[in-house]
Design an enzyme around this catalytic site. Structure first.
Site: not given
Ligand SMILES: Cc1ncc(COP(=O)(O)O)c(C=O)c1O
Length: 380
Positions: A231, A207, A210, A178, A138, A52, A182
């Site tokens: 990311k 969220d 990404h 989101e 997520h 990422n 993701s």
């Molecule tokens: C949409 C989304 N939110 C939250 C997270 C969690 O973030 P972190 O990897 O910093 O724990 C991810 C992780 O892949 C994600 O894809």
């Protein structure tokens, strides 16, 4: 139950997952020194299309220098939770820089995006509350909502009309989505969701793991936004940004914040520099160029792309064992891509998750598409 019986039970569960092609296992994958796009798997060197690190900042010299300087000035570790003595000038300055980037009043740092999402939702909501959420949010949001025991009502992915209908039968405390999804790489209709929330005077929580600094997600001002540093910024950690009232509430109530060692101050200094580099915008242009090139070549090769215009470019395959088979074939051709299977995605929608970076060269993107086309054609 004896320890031996418990181990037998564990092994039985693992065996079931193994038979279904769903057993998750780690692989040793070490980046090749100074080459953001390459990764070593044992003796083999692979072109990495699975990370990422969208802007390639994890290997930026300025970021690595900042990490070192931060460690020298503040220490590698924060040595305590933020409310004891783990909250330093390095944390404060990163929070301020994030607020300047988003236009929010306040920010709060966590060691990961997972912790930040669960902290936010667990602290805000309880079992009497109704929350609306996109079907594809997520796992970290789901877990936070589950821990809070809220009544979760989910609308079909990106369907604002369906979300609006849910307002007719409930009085939700918030709407969750989101920004860039993701596993699909598509973008939420943030402007429409924002107006829906404004119409009903309901908080919107985004969220932005990404999407931050990659798409125009900053055009709206949600009640709360998750930003991750692992990311776009190529670092580690995360922040919730929002109003001062929200952040003060989380400081006082979030168990993940209160009872955990604060994010490393050296990481804060590194993320701060990465943020400055990302805000210049030139790396995003390189990334856009690669996304465009990939889609153009993949379309010409007849590959089954999903409608994503972001760095996340999934290729839908279906059954889990076929996903693994295709990923393995690509690995043999020197390419690493994500092999995504249930429960991360719904049954029957296993996929390759290809992620593009500003650091990929045009030749590397061409090599990727040629290899996927060869595997697909060889398999049919
Ligand atoms: C949409 C989304 N939110 C939250 C997270 C969690 O973030 P972190 O990897 O910093 O724990 C991810 C992780 O892949 C994600 O894809």
């Amino acid at each position: 139950m004896s320890p031996t019986q418990l181990l037998q039970l564990i092994e039985q569960r693992q065996q079931i997952l193994r038979q279904q092609g769903l057993l998750r296992q780690r692989q040793l994958r070490s980046p090749l020194l100074n080459q953001a796009a390459m990764i070593c798997a044992g003796e083999q060197q692979l072109l990495n299309f699975a990370s990422n690190d969208y802007l390639g900042l994890s290997f930026a010299e300025e970021v690595a220098d900042a990490l070192y300087a931060g460690a020298q000035q503040y220490g590698v570790g924060s040595t305590a939770s933020p409310l004891v003595c783990g909250y330093s000038q390095a944390h404060y300055q990163l929070e301020q820089a994030l607020c300047a980037a988003t236009g929010d009043e306040a920010a709060l740092l966590f060691s990961s995006g997972f912790a930040a999402n669960t902290a936010l939702l667990k602290s805000l909501f309880s079992e009497h509350d109704v929350v609306l959420a996109d079907k594809l949010i997520h796992a970290s949001m789901i877990d936070g909502l589950r821990d809070a025991k809220v009544k979760l009502k989910r609308f079909p992915h990106n369907d604002v009309t369906a979300a609006a209908r849910l307002f007719e039968s409930s009085l939700p405390l918030a709407v969750l989505t989101e920004s860039v999804f993701s596993m699909d790489g598509d973008v939420a209709p943030l402007a429409e969701l924002n107006s829906l929330c404004q119409q009903h005077n309901c908080p919107l929580i985004v969220d932005d793991a990404h999407g931050f600094l990659l798409t125009d997600t900053l055009n709206i001002k949600p009640f709360a936004r998750l930003i991750t540093f692992g990311k776009t910024l190529g670092c580690q950690g995360a922040a919730i940004v929002g109003s001062q009232t929200l952040i003060d509430f989380l400081v006082a109530n979030s168990r993940e914040y209160i009872y955990s060692t604060a994010l490393s101050p050296a990481c804060c200094v590194a993320a701060h520099i990465a943020l400055q580099l990302a805000e210049r915008g030139n790396l995003q242009q390189d990334l856009q160029h690669n996304i465009h090139l990939f889609r153009q070549l993949a379309t010409a090769a007849g590959l089954p792309l999903l409608p994503s215009l972001t760095a996340i470019q999934p290729i839908l395959i279906g059954e889990s064992d076929r996903v693994l088979h295709v990923a393995k074939q690509l690995e043999q051709r020197g390419l690493l891509v994500g092999a995504i299977r249930p429960p991360t995605v719904p049954q029957g929608s296993g996929r390759l998750r290809i992620t593009l970076s500003a650091r990929h060269t045009a030749e590397q993107v061409e090599q990727l598409v040629a290899a996927i086309a060869e595997v697909f054609n060889g398999d049919t």
